[in-house]
Design an enzyme around this catalytic site. Structure first.
Site, PDB file in Angstrom:
ATOM      1  N   ALA A 105       0.844  -1.210   0.000  1.00 22.80           N
ATOM      2  CA  ALA A 105       0.000   0.000   0.000  1.00 22.80           C
ATOM      3  C   ALA A 105       0.878   1.259   0.000  1.00 22.80           C
ATOM      4  O   ALA A 105       1.159   1.819  -1.061  1.00 22.80           O
ATOM      5  CB  ALA A 105      -0.957  -0.041   1.178  1.00 22.80           C
ATOM      6  N   ARG A 106       1.327   1.658   1.181  1.00 23.83           N
ATOM      7  CA  ARG A 106       2.219   2.812   1.288  1.00 23.83           C
ATOM      8  C   ARG A 106       3.237   2.536   2.379  1.00 23.83           C
ATOM      9  O   ARG A 106       2.899   2.021   3.451  1.00 23.83           O
ATOM     10  CB  ARG A 106       1.440   4.090   1.621  1.00 23.83           C
ATOM     11  CG  ARG A 106       0.663   4.686   0.454  1.00 23.83           C
ATOM     12  CD  ARG A 106       1.581   5.211  -0.662  1.00 23.83           C
ATOM     13  NE  ARG A 106       0.864   5.813  -1.781  1.00 23.83           N
ATOM     14  CZ  ARG A 106       0.509   5.163  -2.900  1.00 23.83           C
ATOM     15  NH1 ARG A 106       0.808   3.884  -3.054  1.00 23.83           N
ATOM     16  NH2 ARG A 106      -0.111   5.809  -3.872  1.00 23.83           N
TER      17      ARG A 106
ATOM     18  N   ASP B 271       6.584  -3.912  -0.854  1.00 21.37           N
ATOM     19  CA  ASP B 271       6.665  -3.254  -2.163  1.00 21.37           C
ATOM     20  C   ASP B 271       6.736  -1.737  -1.988  1.00 21.37           C
ATOM     21  O   ASP B 271       6.873  -1.017  -2.975  1.00 21.37           O
ATOM     22  CB  ASP B 271       5.414  -3.634  -2.988  1.00 21.37           C
ATOM     23  CG  ASP B 271       5.429  -3.057  -4.394  1.00 21.37           C
ATOM     24  OD1 ASP B 271       6.484  -3.162  -5.064  1.00 21.37           O
ATOM     25  OD2 ASP B 271       4.405  -2.492  -4.834  1.00 21.37           O
TER      26      ASP B 271
ATOM     27  N   GLU C 102      11.113   6.557  -1.026  1.00 16.05           N
ATOM     28  CA  GLU C 102      11.020   6.038  -2.401  1.00 16.05           C
ATOM     29  C   GLU C 102      11.371   7.149  -3.376  1.00 16.05           C
ATOM     30  O   GLU C 102      10.892   8.265  -3.193  1.00 16.05           O
ATOM     31  CB  GLU C 102       9.597   5.554  -2.705  1.00 16.05           C
ATOM     32  CG  GLU C 102       9.198   4.337  -1.917  1.00 16.05           C
ATOM     33  CD  GLU C 102       7.823   3.799  -2.309  1.00 16.05           C
ATOM     34  OE1 GLU C 102       7.279   4.253  -3.330  1.00 16.05           O
ATOM     35  OE2 GLU C 102       7.300   2.943  -1.599  1.00 16.05           O
TER      36      GLU C 102
ATOM     37  N   HIS D  98       8.095  -0.840  -5.495  1.00 19.65           N
ATOM     38  CA  HIS D  98       6.788  -0.195  -5.731  1.00 19.65           C
ATOM     39  C   HIS D  98       6.270  -0.479  -7.151  1.00 19.65           C
ATOM     40  O   HIS D  98       6.118   0.432  -7.971  1.00 19.65           O
ATOM     41  CB  HIS D  98       6.868   1.319  -5.495  1.00 19.65           C
ATOM     42  CG  HIS D  98       5.507   1.932  -5.293  1.00 19.65           C
ATOM     43  ND1 HIS D  98       5.254   2.958  -4.421  1.00 19.65           N
ATOM     44  CD2 HIS D  98       4.299   1.653  -5.847  1.00 19.65           C
ATOM     45  CE1 HIS D  98       3.973   3.279  -4.455  1.00 19.65           C
ATOM     46  NE2 HIS D  98       3.366   2.494  -5.334  1.00 19.65           N
TER      47      HIS D  98
ATOM     48  N   GLY E 206       3.476  -2.769  -7.580  1.00 23.23           N
ATOM     49  CA  GLY E 206       2.252  -3.560  -7.405  1.00 23.23           C
ATOM     50  C   GLY E 206       1.342  -3.541  -8.618  1.00 23.23           C
ATOM     51  O   GLY E 206       0.776  -4.560  -9.011  1.00 23.23           O
ATOM     52  N   SER E 207       1.190  -2.388  -9.231  1.00 26.99           N
ATOM     53  CA  SER E 207       0.252  -2.290 -10.362  1.00 26.99           C
ATOM     54  C   SER E 207       0.945  -2.429 -11.714  1.00 26.99           C
ATOM     55  O   SER E 207       0.320  -2.200 -12.758  1.00 26.99           O
ATOM     56  CB  SER E 207      -0.490  -0.954 -10.292  1.00 26.99           C
ATOM     57  OG  SER E 207       0.425   0.119 -10.307  1.00 26.99           O
TER      58      SER E 207
END
Ligand code: 8YV
Length: 319
Positions: A238-239, A263, A268, A286, A288-289
């Site tokens: 998520a974050r 992730d 970041e 990062h 995920g998508s």
């Protein structure tokens, strides 16, 4: 009529860039660098809309300096913690996001991190890849089984529910904490815990799927980590700022937390170098998508929102 001018801040999928170029006058730089505060402020005088990623920060200070020409920020993300929404709203700027379309891809990565963390994927990969695999024993890389284990999900929005669906396929027992209990058709048998502490106490695996807000930043602190059963595996797609990284590190070092799959990080890009010495922390940058199907869907959703706005209609994902 002249086409609206938009700034696409990053390299979106080819299909997205092609559709954008067909319908808009597009400013896009193939160098693909994140837009700085100065870039955002300068660009706001040249464009009617922006498609940013979470790498462009619309802080209150930046928003105060935006040119009145900018009418819409159509985010290429579901998370909008990089945007000061009240500041944008008070400036009359429309803000949209991309809910729904990235749930499956992100849940797939959460599943990968969960399994990888539970089954020593980092160590296993390293020793085979490096040629260090010179013996075998039944006591070797013994992991934690997900089948029949309790998965605690914090945040049962689109991604949380997608993870629940996938985890059911692994015969996990689904428990969740959310601001509101879901209707039975969305719960699909998942057990609701009104109290976060109650959820933590029974989570063999824990996955975070809530947005970063003033209420959730630092959510997984020393106290909450201590409430988890010993050996819990934590996943975060998520974050990064939902977890106090110093507290997580301490919990990994005492083995109270058995493993983690991350992730997202407080810093970041970059991550947390202190995690690198722990092979029971599986890390991704990062992404995920980051599947082609989802990148296309996110880009198209951002463009659908822009199209509606410039047609004079209500953008479907207006915040
Ligand atoms: C994206 C994300 O990679 O949607 C979000 O909130 O964090 C990710 O899906 C990123 O923001 C792409 O713009």
């Amino acid at each position: 009529m002249a086409k609206p001018v938009i700034w696409v801040t990053r390299t979106l999928s080819n299909a997205t860039l092609e559709r954008a170029a067909r319908d808009y006058e597009v400013i896009w730089d193939a160098a693909d660098a994140p837009g700085s505060a100065e870039d955002i402020i300068a660009m706001s005088a040249k464009v009617d809309g922006i498609i940013p990623c979470h790498s462009e920060h619309f802080t209150a200070d930046v928003v105060a300096q935006l040119d009145p020409r900018l009418q819409i920020v159509a985010n290429h993300s579901v998370g909008v913690d990089h945007c000061d929404l009240p500041a944008l709203k008070s400036k009359g700027i429309t803000v949209t996001n991309t809910p729904g379309v990235l749930s499956d891809a992100t849940a797939e990565l959460a599943m990968m991190l969960m399994l990888g963390a539970a089954r020593h994927a980092v160590t296993g990969d390293r020793i085979v890849r490096s040629g260090e695999w010179d013996s075998w024993s039944p006591a070797f890389l013994v992991g934690k089984q997900v089948t029949g284990a309790r998965l605690g999900i914090i945040g049962m929005g689109g991604v949380g529910r997608a993870l629940a669906r996938k985890a059911r396929g692994f015969d996990m027992e689904i428990h969740y904490h959310n601001r509101h209990q879901l209707p039975p058709e969305d719960e699909a048998g998942a057990v609701y815990h009104e109290s976060l502490d109650d959820l933590l106490a029974i989570s063999d695996f824990l996955s975070l799927h809530c947005p970063a807000t003033p209420e959730t930043i630092g959510l997984m602190n020393n106290d909450r980590l201590a409430r988890l059963p010993k050996g819990c595996v934590i996943v975060n797609t998520a974050r990064g700022n939902l977890i106090d990284e110093t507290a997580l590190l301490a919990a990994i070092e005492t083995a109270h937390v058995g493993a983690a799959g991350l992730d997202c990080f407080a810093t970041e890009p970059g991550g947390n170098p202190a995690f690198a010495t722990h092979e029971n922390i599986v890390m991704m940058p990062h992404v995920g998508s980051a599947t082609l199907k989802t990148r296309d869907a996110m880009g198209f959703k951002a463009l659908d929102n822009l199209d509606a706005f410039f047609r004079g209609d209500e953008p479907p994902d207006r915040l």
